[in-house]
Enzyme design. Structure first.
Site, short mmCIF file in Angstrom:
data_model
loop_
_atom_site.label_atom_id
_atom_site.label_comp_id
_atom_site.label_asym_id
_atom_site.label_seq_id
_atom_site.Cartn_x
_atom_site.Cartn_y
_atom_site.Cartn_z
N CYS A 35 30.86 39.54 54.77
CA CYS A 35 31.82 39.89 53.17
C CYS A 35 32.70 40.77 52.44
O CYS A 35 33.28 40.86 51.87
CB CYS A 35 30.78 40.31 51.50
N CYS A 104 22.44 41.90 50.56
CA CYS A 104 22.67 42.32 50.06
C CYS A 104 21.65 43.71 50.16
O CYS A 104 22.14 45.74 49.66
CB CYS A 104 23.31 42.22 48.80
FE1 FES Z 1 28.43 41.83 50.47
FE2 FES Z 1 26.94 41.94 48.56
S1 FES Z 1 28.15 40.49 49.30
S2 FES Z 1 26.91 43.29 49.93
#
Ligand code: FES
Length: 143
Positions: A35, A104
């Site tokens: 991400c 996360c």
């Molecule tokens: Fe990357 Fe939450 S989407 S840490």
């Protein structure tokens, strides 16, 4: 049911312990390559106890809420206890995260471990490598 608990929303909107500790005793920075989010934790350590902790998180709301909650959970605690903090405990303290957001909270656990390891390394303190598993091999990191 709302996607995010009230606690997640509260810690996202009013994150605790945001900032930098200039003379930190340990700093840990981790990122999730998938991400692209980054989390940095600063620790002030006195007598093997976390006397202060701050964080900077460039990431999603769940990552910010996880960092905020994680810092609250380790503030004033002995290092040995901070090392035991799991992403599961962070998630539980937040009254849960959606399944696709669990990774996360993993960032928060890893950033704290990295900061403690940095403190140990800087001060020549011996530690058990098992307390710091190689992140590349951690299954829970998958998004
Ligand atoms: Fe990357 Fe939450 S989407 S840490």
């Amino acid at each position: 049911m709302a996607l995010y608990s009230e606690k997640v929303m509260d810690h996202f909107r009013n994150p605790r312990n945001v900032g930098v500790i200039e003379d930190a005793d340990g700093v840990g920075e981790v990122g999730n390559p998938v991400c692209g989010d980054i989390m940095k934790i600063y620790l002030k350590i006195d007598n093997e106890t976390i006397s202060d902790v701050k964080f900077e998180t460039f990431g999603c709301g769940s990552a910010i809420a996880s960092s905020s909650m994680a810092t609250e959970l380790i503030k004033g605690k002995p290092l040995s206890e901070a090392l035991k903090l799991t992403n599961k405990a962070v998630t539980e303290a937040l009254d849960g995260l959606p399944a696709h957001k669990l990774h996360c909270s993993v960032l928060a656990e890893e950033a704290i471990k990295a900061a403690v390891k940095d403190y140990y390394d800087k001060n020549g303190i011996a530690y058990d490598p098992k307390d710091f598993p190689d992140c590349d091999h951690c299954e829970s990191c998958g998004v």
